[in-house]
Design a protein around this motif. Sequence first.
Motif, mmCIF file in Angstrom:
data_model
loop_
_atom_site.group_PDB
_atom_site.id
_atom_site.type_symbol
_atom_site.label_atom_id
_atom_site.label_comp_id
_atom_site.label_asym_id
_atom_site.label_seq_id
_atom_site.Cartn_x
_atom_site.Cartn_y
_atom_site.Cartn_z
ATOM 1 N N PRO A 206 1.394 -0.809 0.216
ATOM 2 C CA PRO A 206 -0.338 0.438 0.014
ATOM 3 C C PRO A 206 1.064 1.222 0.287
ATOM 4 O O PRO A 206 0.708 2.122 1.065
ATOM 5 N N TRP A 207 2.218 1.177 -1.120
ATOM 6 C CA TRP A 207 2.760 2.318 -1.193
ATOM 7 C C TRP A 207 2.770 3.015 -2.582
ATOM 8 O O TRP A 207 2.554 2.244 -3.103
ATOM 9 N N GLY B 130 -7.116 0.690 -1.285
ATOM 10 C CA GLY B 130 -6.478 0.533 -2.549
ATOM 11 C C GLY B 130 -8.148 1.261 -3.766
ATOM 12 O O GLY B 130 -9.390 1.548 -3.439
ATOM 13 N N LEU B 131 -7.036 1.543 -4.611
ATOM 14 C CA LEU B 131 -8.068 2.461 -5.686
ATOM 15 C C LEU B 131 -7.668 1.912 -7.226
ATOM 16 O O LEU B 131 -6.871 3.045 -7.343
ATOM 17 N N LYS C 5 -12.242 0.743 -4.889
ATOM 18 C CA LYS C 5 -12.001 0.812 -3.953
ATOM 19 C C LYS C 5 -12.048 -0.474 -2.769
ATOM 20 O O LYS C 5 -12.387 -1.412 -3.267
ATOM 21 N N ARG C 6 -10.940 -0.978 -2.468
ATOM 22 C CA ARG C 6 -10.653 -2.106 -1.985
ATOM 23 C C ARG C 6 -9.789 -1.860 -0.351
ATOM 24 O O ARG C 6 -8.949 -0.938 -0.008
ATOM 25 N N LYS C 7 -9.919 -2.610 0.461
ATOM 26 C CA LYS C 7 -9.666 -2.474 1.706
ATOM 27 C C LYS C 7 -8.037 -2.411 1.495
ATOM 28 O O LYS C 7 -7.629 -3.829 1.199
ATOM 29 N N HIS C 8 -7.210 -2.003 2.238
ATOM 30 C CA HIS C 8 -5.588 -2.177 2.790
ATOM 31 C C HIS C 8 -6.028 -2.301 4.308
ATOM 32 O O HIS C 8 -6.476 -2.529 5.389
ATOM 33 N N TYR C 9 -4.619 -3.500 4.870
ATOM 34 C CA TYR C 9 -4.480 -3.504 5.708
ATOM 35 C C TYR C 9 -2.991 -3.263 6.413
ATOM 36 O O TYR C 9 -1.490 -3.627 5.882
ATOM 37 N N TYR C 10 -2.841 -2.948 7.759
ATOM 38 C CA TYR C 10 -1.420 -2.754 7.927
ATOM 39 C C TYR C 10 -0.879 -1.799 7.413
ATOM 40 O O TYR C 10 -0.074 -1.685 7.313
ATOM 41 N N VAL C 11 -1.290 -1.086 6.941
ATOM 42 C CA VAL C 11 -0.860 0.192 5.999
ATOM 43 C C VAL C 11 0.062 1.211 6.727
ATOM 44 O O VAL C 11 1.428 1.214 5.704
ATOM 45 N N ASN D 211 -6.741 8.242 -2.986
ATOM 46 C CA ASN D 211 -6.314 7.313 -1.898
ATOM 47 C C ASN D 211 -5.089 7.340 -1.142
ATOM 48 O O ASN D 211 -4.747 6.853 0.160
ATOM 49 N N GLU D 212 -3.990 8.146 -1.360
ATOM 50 C CA GLU D 212 -3.420 8.565 -1.268
ATOM 51 C C GLU D 212 -2.800 9.940 -0.264
ATOM 52 O O GLU D 212 -3.126 11.182 -0.252
ATOM 53 N N ARG D 213 -2.219 9.992 1.060
ATOM 54 C CA ARG D 213 -1.677 10.679 1.583
ATOM 55 C C ARG D 213 -0.048 10.054 1.978
ATOM 56 O O ARG D 213 0.379 9.133 2.439
ATOM 57 N N ALA D 214 0.283 11.645 2.209
ATOM 58 C CA ALA D 214 2.155 11.559 2.515
ATOM 59 C C ALA D 214 2.588 11.316 3.809
ATOM 60 O O ALA D 214 1.482 11.315 4.574
ATOM 61 N N TYR D 215 3.061 10.200 3.747
ATOM 62 C CA TYR D 215 3.564 9.542 4.733
ATOM 63 C C TYR D 215 5.285 10.319 5.645
ATOM 64 O O TYR D 215 5.234 10.043 6.693
ATOM 65 N N LEU D 216 5.609 10.466 4.656
ATOM 66 C CA LEU D 216 7.047 10.848 4.609
ATOM 67 C C LEU D 216 7.846 11.382 3.706
ATOM 68 O O LEU D 216 7.808 11.653 2.001
#
Length: 220
Positions: free
Chosen positions: A67-68, A133-134, A139-145, A187-192
């Motif tokens: 999921p990245w 997921g997209l 839409k699809r569920k992602h786990y332990y993102v 569906n994307e969020r900035a992480y780092l």
Amino acid sequence: MTDPSFVPLSFERRDGEEMLAAASAFRRELEARRSVRSFSTDLIPEGVLEECLRAAGSAPSGANLQPWSFVVVRDADMKRRIREAAEAEERDNYEWRMGEAWLKDLEALGTDENKPFLEDAPALIVVFRQAYGLEDEEKRKHYYVMESVGIATGFLLAGLHRAGLATLTHTPSPMGFLEKILERPENERAYLLIPVGYPAEGCEVPDITRKSYEDFVEER
Ligand code: IYR
């Protein structure tokens, strides 16, 4: 239902001495990594980032959904826009958002709201987590993102260091501006945000220490 399909694992046992030597060499190598905030503008040899990103993409993830997304920014104008937006957030962070205790904890690092490294570093790698997921608007569920993206990012940082590059783990939060500037899907969020390159001539790093082994490991 999909039937699982298996292939033989590629794995070779090493003798104890070789294992200890490998573990120790890896430990010493990673211990030598320092976050760098002062970058040379020198360019990174071709292909190096790609290899490190491939290593990151091999990380384990929840249900193997990976999921990245990683966006490599080398364009000067794009870097300038990112710097301007980051510094605007950081001004608020240092002025009122972080609070006294947080500012005190940062004192030893000598950081402030100025982020010239966002333009000096030859590349910025922006890591995004996919909250879900997209594909084809499905839409699809992602786990332990968070865990998955954290592990992939760890692979990436280790690889970049191994390749001879300096990095900084930077979070000019809130980081929503990165999603806008880089036109990421919903569906994307900035992480780092990871500036990558060579340390500037005469680069110095904070004189700080790490916890002792006993302070972070317990054996039972
Ligand atoms: N994002 C700010 C503040 C900052 C926060 C933490 I937690 C750090 O480890 C370092 C800095 C900045 O980048 O200056």
